[in-house]
Design an enzyme around this catalytic site. Structure first.
Site, PDB file in Angstrom:
ATOM      1  N   LYS A 107       0.807  -1.212   0.000  1.00 26.08           N
ATOM      2  CA  LYS A 107       0.000   0.000   0.000  1.00 26.08           C
ATOM      3  C   LYS A 107       0.845   1.268   0.000  1.00 26.08           C
ATOM      4  O   LYS A 107       0.319   2.364  -0.171  1.00 26.08           O
ATOM      5  CB  LYS A 107      -0.955  -0.011   1.185  1.00 26.08           C
ATOM      6  CG  LYS A 107      -1.993  -1.127   1.063  1.00 26.08           C
ATOM      7  CD  LYS A 107      -2.979  -1.107   2.222  1.00 26.08           C
ATOM      8  CE  LYS A 107      -4.110  -2.097   2.014  1.00 26.08           C
ATOM      9  NZ  LYS A 107      -3.686  -3.495   2.214  1.00 26.08           N
TER      10      LYS A 107
HETATM   11  C1  LIG Z   1      -4.497  -4.534   1.709  1.00 24.47           C
HETATM   12  C2  LIG Z   1      -3.812  -5.843   1.611  1.00 24.47           C
HETATM   13  C3  LIG Z   1      -4.275  -6.868   0.772  1.00 24.47           C
HETATM   14  C4  LIG Z   1      -5.560  -6.759  -0.022  1.00 24.47           C
HETATM   15  O1  LIG Z   1      -5.495  -5.825  -1.060  1.00 24.47           O
HETATM   16  P1  LIG Z   1      -6.841  -5.314  -1.761  1.00 24.47           P
HETATM   17  O2  LIG Z   1      -6.408  -4.329  -2.769  1.00 24.47           O
HETATM   18  O3  LIG Z   1      -7.674  -4.718  -0.668  1.00 24.47           O
HETATM   19  O4  LIG Z   1      -7.499  -6.513  -2.355  1.00 24.47           O
HETATM   20  C5  LIG Z   1      -3.534  -8.033   0.684  1.00 24.47           C
HETATM   21  N1  LIG Z   1      -2.412  -8.201   1.408  1.00 24.47           N
HETATM   22  C6  LIG Z   1      -1.943  -7.250   2.246  1.00 24.47           C
HETATM   23  C7  LIG Z   1      -0.731  -7.515   3.030  1.00 24.47           C
HETATM   24  C8  LIG Z   1      -2.613  -6.033   2.366  1.00 24.47           C
HETATM   25  O5  LIG Z   1      -2.150  -5.102   3.206  1.00 24.47           O
END
Ligand SMILES: *Cc1c(COP(=O)(O)O)cnc(C)c1O
Length: 435
Positions: A107
């Site tokens: 993210k």
């Molecule tokens: C947010 C997250 C996800 C999921 O991603 P999305 O875009 O919400 O499907 C998967 N793995 C980790 C470690 C995350 O932080």
């Protein structure tokens, strides 16, 4: 480029407005008016292009003339300052490591891009916006770090007491400056409910501009399409058809991958790999979309019972159920299957996958790969973020990376709240944001 609301009950907005608002006034998600495929030459020559050139070419049509080329490239240079390697796991499977950023969560890219865009839009004014976000773990850290010190932006993060790991809590509570952490006596759903109430509370929104920083925001969502292009660039020489497996919660990441495909990138198939939160798996089986309350698992960043971006995926397939099913599958795995996969990956290749990556690996296994196919699962968090689970499952010790060491000896600073009135009074009485 203009963006419209998928609820079709609000006016179209510019890129900047969509970023500042987050969600449309009719509560719909914003979606680009058009997605124009890039020329074939882009994909033919991708191996000779650098990261910034690839990212710029891919995102430019969405930003339009709202950020000039030089500024957009400088934002991208700042955002994409780390590596995105594809690491070999088996003969026909690689993992795209997305955890080399400042908080070791994928993210980071979206959070940093959104922060830099808001900063750009606020450069010549005194406007203030408050980014209000509820986190079950990784979002908060990436957002806190991405927005640290950004002019005109205040960040308020709500997290559930005792439900995030110690490392994750430190990443939210040790930064100071324009980052405020509120520890909520409750679970993630309580945090999320308070945030939703605040967005709907005119006594707050008339005084203080609020926006969200989760993947409903186009500036958090769209830059994730870069990952898929980077993986394509790196694996093109294999001459195989790509199958991507994306560990999915709110389905923002995989949805961005489908946008990369719409831009013309060759992809054989997308697999959305999920834990027991299987709303989309059931939908593909039955045609009925039935949101559920989330169930806690060891891959907790994917504990989502009503994935907010799925509606964008449906839109990308023109809401055609059969077309969707041709290019897209979704499989669900239990915690014990996930742990078993972590061990299997470790035994056969020495690779240490975190629980989310392991779910991604399982998705490729279940889908099955043909001879001419190469499978890539996205590794969305460094195993250190889920230290206890990984160390206990693999019976091993994980070295703590520099980015994490940095926060370990800092003091946590937060306020504790337990009900919505306390959040409201904080947002109305906090005067820091006005200076
Ligand atoms: C947010 C997250 C996800 C999921 O991603 P999305 O875009 O919400 O499907 C998967 N793995 C980790 C470690 C995350 O932080």
């Amino acid at each position: 480029m203009e963006f419209y609301s998928l609820n079709k009950n609000a006016s179209n907005v510019s890129f900047a407005e969509a970023v500042v608002k987050g969600l449309a006034p009719d509560r719909g998600l914003y979606f680009p008016e058009q997605i124009t495929a890039l020329p074939d030459s882009f994909f033919e020559n991708i191996e000779s292009m650098d990261t910034i050139e690839i990212a710029y070419t891919a995102i430019q049509q969405f930003v339009g003339d709202e950020i000039p080329e030089a500024d957009l490239k400088s934002i991208l240079t700042d955002v994409l300052s780390f590596d995105f390697p594809v690491v070999k796991v088996t003969e026909n499977i690689g993992t795209l490591e997305l955890f080399h950023g400042p908080t070791m969560a994928f993210k980071d890219v979206g959070a940093r891009f959104m922060a830099r865009c808001l900063e750009y839009f606020n450069r010549d004014n005194d406007d203030h916006v408050t980014v209000l976000v509820a986190t079950s773990g990784d979002t908060g850290g990436a957002v806190a770090r991405g927005f640290l010190g950004v002019k005109g932006v205040d960040v308020v993060i709500l997290y559930p007491n005792g439900k995030v790991s110690d490392i994750q809590e430190r990443q939210l509570t040790t930064l100071g400056q324009n980052i405020k952490a509120l520890r909520v006596d409750g679970v993630f759903d309580d945090c999320q409910d308070m945030v939703k109430s605040a967005f709907l509370d005119e006594s707050i929104t008339s005084k203080r501009g609020l926006t969200s920083a989760n993947s409903i925001n186009i500036a958090r969502w769209l830059p994730q399409l870069f990952y898929f292009l980077f993986a394509y660039k790196e694996t093109k020489k294999l001459g195989k058809d790509l199958v991507f497996s994306v560990p999915s919660g709110n389905f923002g990441n995989i949805c961005a991958g489908i946008v990369a495909h719409k831009l013309g990138m060759p992809v054989k198939h997308f697999v959305a790999s999920v834990n027991v939160n299987d709303t989309v798996v059931k939908y593909l089986e039955t045609g009925n979309y039935e949101p559920k309350a989330s169930i806690p698992t060891i891959s907790n960043a994917m504990d989502v019972g009503n994935p907010s971006n799925f509606i964008r995926i449906q839109q990308l397939f023109d809401n055609n159920f059969e077309d969707l099913k041709k290019d897209f599958s979704s499989y669900s795995f239990s915690d014990s299957e996930t742990r078993k996969a972590m061990k299997e990956i470790n035994h056969t290749s020495g690779y240490v996958a975190d629980p989310h990556g392991a779910v991604g690996y399982l998705g490729l296994e279940k889908h099955g790969l043909q001879d001419n196919e190469y499978g890539i699962f996205l590794e969305t968090a460094h195993p250190v973020k889920f230290l206890d689970i990984v160390e206990e499952t693999l019976d091993t010790k994980i070295a703590i990376p520099e980015q994490i060491k940095e926060v370990l000896d800092k003091d946590k600073v937060f306020d504790t709240i337990s009900k919505y009135e306390e959040l409201k009074s904080y947002l109305l009485n906090d005067t820091d944001y006005k200076n």
